[in-house]
Design a protein around this motif. Sequence first.
Motif, PDB file in Angstrom:
ATOM      1  N   ILE A 131      24.366  -9.035  20.424  1.00 29.37           N
ATOM      2  CA  ILE A 131      24.983  -7.825  19.865  1.00 29.37           C
ATOM      3  C   ILE A 131      24.333  -7.455  18.533  1.00 29.37           C
ATOM      4  N   GLU A 132      24.030  -8.458  17.740  1.00 31.07           N
ATOM      5  CA  GLU A 132      23.447  -8.182  16.421  1.00 31.07           C
ATOM      6  C   GLU A 132      22.005  -7.704  16.528  1.00 31.07           C
ATOM      7  N   VAL A 133      21.175  -8.412  17.292  1.00 31.65           N
ATOM      8  CA  VAL A 133      19.757  -8.048  17.347  1.00 31.65           C
ATOM      9  C   VAL A 133      19.535  -6.746  18.117  1.00 31.65           C
ATOM     10  N   SER A 134      20.478  -6.403  19.038  1.00 30.95           N
ATOM     11  CA  SER A 134      20.372  -5.132  19.751  1.00 30.95           C
ATOM     12  C   SER A 134      21.024  -3.996  18.974  1.00 30.95           C
ATOM     13  N   ALA A 135      21.628  -4.311  17.838  1.00 31.88           N
ATOM     14  CA  ALA A 135      22.252  -3.294  16.974  1.00 31.88           C
ATOM     15  C   ALA A 135      23.278  -2.472  17.745  1.00 31.88           C
ATOM     16  N   LEU A 136      24.243  -3.168  18.372  1.00 32.97           N
ATOM     17  CA  LEU A 136      25.236  -2.501  19.205  1.00 32.97           C
ATOM     18  C   LEU A 136      26.527  -2.184  18.474  1.00 32.97           C
TER      19      LEU A 136
END
Length: 530
Positions: A391-396
């Motif tokens: 969730i963090e690295v995909s900027a969701l």
Amino acid sequence: MSKAKALDRFLSNNDLPGPQELHELKVTLASVSRHIDDVYEDLAGLERIRSLIRTVCSPIRRMPTELLGRIFSMALEMPLDRRGRCDLTSFSLVCRAWRLASLGARSLWSGVVISSCECFEHGFDEVDHMHDEEEYEKMVEWFARAGGTPKTLEYRLSGTSCHCSKGMRCTISHPMVERLIREGPPLARFSLQASSIGCLKSWSIFTELASTKVQAAWVSLHSFSLSFIDSEDHLWDDDDGNTPSVFSLLPNFSSFDLRLPKRDMAFDEREDSLNAMIGIPDDVLGRIRMLSIALDWEGCQLFHILPRSTSLTNLTINLAGSKLFTGPRGPLDPFPRSPITLPNLRKFILLKGDFGIFDVLRTPSLEILDVEVVGASVGSQAELERLRRFIEVSALSKVLRDLSIRGMVGDAGVVDLSLPVLSSLEVLELDSPYVSSYYLGDPVEVSTQGHPRRRHPSLIQLRLMNIRRSEDTLVSELRFLENRKMGYTPCIIAIRFYEEPRFSEAELKVRAAKAIPDFAFVNVYPFSEL
């Protein structure tokens, strides 16, 4: 003396009536019985009239034909197999109104399931005589009732195994199906079941793909489904190097549902599946917007498919419990050095999955995420940590709207689900029979810059499915919602409790052993009254 008085006299005692009195009473009894029969006949006639009036006044007569057609579609399983088509025909023959309703619901006539012919059961090699002109014309007429509604054709195999490798006719061969593809109405969706790669490579439709008739049949096709199903082993030989991959024979489509054969049926050894290839060409993958794939192989297959599927908007992966991303990999199966980015993906469903996929996947536009954990660790923290990083690295944080997580395992019944702040999250569904409480984290989180941020401020639905009953149930969840800042959108909580058996299997074994000495316990089946 009147008959009534005579009857009253005998009712007050046990005297025996005289011959004349007995005759008169029997005559009276016969008269009363005839009168009762007449009344019953009149009553039956009145009830028939009442039933007819009720039928005429029935609300169903005032029901719009569109709604009646919708009810028909709910009563039938689409697309329609032979039995379903018979049921729809029966609906149409009830009355004129029902016929008009069924004909008005054009979608009812738009999908047909054809099963592999019964010829295999009788051992016939030549089957043209079993599929005559009349049967084909009936099917074309059936599709014609659908009008301009997109049409679906589904071909299902029976339980018979295919022995085409031994020189017998292939189960994929069905004269009417092949004629419908060549000469029938244009198809929007086509679903095919096959026994093996060899069956597909020899199928006349694929071998004639360049012909004008076959190309015309696929012009309107946008959805293609391919399933491998058989009761016997068929080795996976798509990448034998001698013939092109069967996937290079596929028509053009934008939605692809691929269900690969089970590993034990397609490979002699487990290691053989590690480097087996699924040779879908780049031009085919580049057109696909919706992809659903089911496989239990452990290898590099998805590492080669996903990076080339840059147009995907919907993705469903069913790993059947296999450890595709964290399990063993073959020598030709390098772990991706760079993340796999799917820039247009809006919806991702992971069934019976390996959360290791979140280590390599990036989906910056993802709005709907539905994941199912298989073999989760106690507390599910290892899996949830992978999900948090994803969730963090995909900027969701400002993109994800709907999140469903199923199959988590609670540590003493509790799962720490303190996810990153998701400001756009509207629906959160948690489904697990191993959890009695979810800790959703602190309602307020302080950012690295020292700014307070409300956790999930847009949440309007919290669904707790199959949750176990305990004294901690809903305590943490309600506290989280109550401590949200006043003025935020109210959140509706939907709950379905897991129905546990009143006695465990172990307890039943102990009870049975005590009740009957030397009792041999075989099995326990769920029983609602235990």
